[in-house]
Design an enzyme around this catalytic site. Structure first.
Site, PDB file in Angstrom:
ATOM      1  CB  CYS A 124     -86.173 -16.017  45.376  1.00 46.08           C
ATOM      2  SG  CYS A 124     -87.044 -15.005  44.094  1.00 46.08           S
TER       3      CYS A 124
HETATM    4  N1  PCA Z   1     -87.174 -14.272  41.284  1.00 39.87           N
HETATM    5  C1  PCA Z   1     -86.170 -13.565  41.630  1.00 39.87           C
HETATM    6  C2  PCA Z   1     -86.549 -12.452  42.469  1.00 39.87           C
HETATM    7  C3  PCA Z   1     -88.001 -12.245  42.164  1.00 39.87           C
HETATM    8  C4  PCA Z   1     -88.664 -13.389  41.497  1.00 39.87           C
HETATM    9  O1  PCA Z   1     -89.603 -13.692  40.986  1.00 39.87           O
HETATM   10  C5  PCA Z   1     -85.384 -14.233  42.392  1.00 39.87           C
HETATM   11  O2  PCA Z   1     -85.172 -15.779  41.952  1.00 39.87           O
HETATM   12  O3  PCA Z   1     -84.323 -14.334  43.257  1.00 39.87           O
END
Ligand code: PCA
Length: 210
Positions: free
Chosen positions: A146
């Site tokens: 993210c």
């Molecule tokens: N959350 C993860 C990666 C994909 C998602 O939905 C994150 O916080 O990096």
């Protein structure tokens, strides 16, 4: 206003990612002043960003809200900052969906250490809270996919001086996920969908502010 909403596929052994369901439902009812586009992104380092930037070039949105899951959080959290780091801590058992576990790598070796969200994170948070939805600003998007996605988006907007805004919002687990993990903080799909609509409305309103 053309608004691109992105979400992620499931990862880390979970069967669902609640942001994927948000993506399926967000375009169903019209939101005044917003033309909604959606795209699901892979949970793979760098590919997540490549796919997002391709979509940005194709759609040329005025605003991008990237959505992801932060399991364990208790509220909807617009992210203030993305950092120039890709790292899976050694003690963590998580990898991306291709098994990658980068350590102390930069998203862009030439880029600044951190980039602030271009979304109105305070107004988005306040408006959700006023309408009874648990929300708070987050000051760390982590160092996983993210953050990688958010940093790449902001860096792209910055270096190309694009006339658009963008940023990232983490959502807690859904009640559906918590059903099989007792004690996991969660919000219902409807509450999170409502939160996403309020954030879109806020962006539309803010863009007409003088
Ligand atoms: N959350 C993860 C990666 C994909 C998602 O939905 C994150 O916080 O990096």
């Amino acid at each position: 206003m053309k608004i691109l909403i992105t979400a992620f596929e499931p990862f880390g052994g979970d069967a669902i990612n609640p942001t994927e369901r948000l993506l399926m439902d967000i375009g169903k009812e019209p939101i005044e002043g917003a033309e909604i586009h959606t795209r699901l992104l892979p949970v793979v380092f760098d590919e997540c960003a490549d796919k997002l930037l391709e979509t940005v070039a194709e759609i040329r949105p005025d605003a991008v809200i990237c959505c992801g899951l932060a399991s364990g959080r208790t509220s909807i959290t617009p992210e203030q900052i993305a950092i120039n780091l890709k790292e899976v801590p050694k003690e963590s058992s998580v990898a991306d969906n291709q098994g990658n576990r980068p350590y102390n790598e930069r998203v862009n070796p030439e880029g600044p250490d951190g980039l602030f969200s271009l979304l109105p994170v305070r107004a988005m948070t306040d408006n959700m809270k006023e309408q009874g939805i648990p929300a708070s600003i987050s000051y760390s998007a982590g160092t996983f996919i993210c953050n990688n996605t958010m940093y790449a988006l902001l860096d792209h907007i910055r270096t190309n001086r694009l006339p658009m805004i963008g940023g990232f919002v983490h959502f807690p687990a859904s009640t559906e996920m918590a059903a099989s993990k007792p004690g996991l903080p969660s919000l219902s799909h409807d509450t999170m969908l409502n939160g996403l609509k309020i954030m879109i409305e806020t962006i539309v309103k803010e863009s007409f502010r003088d």
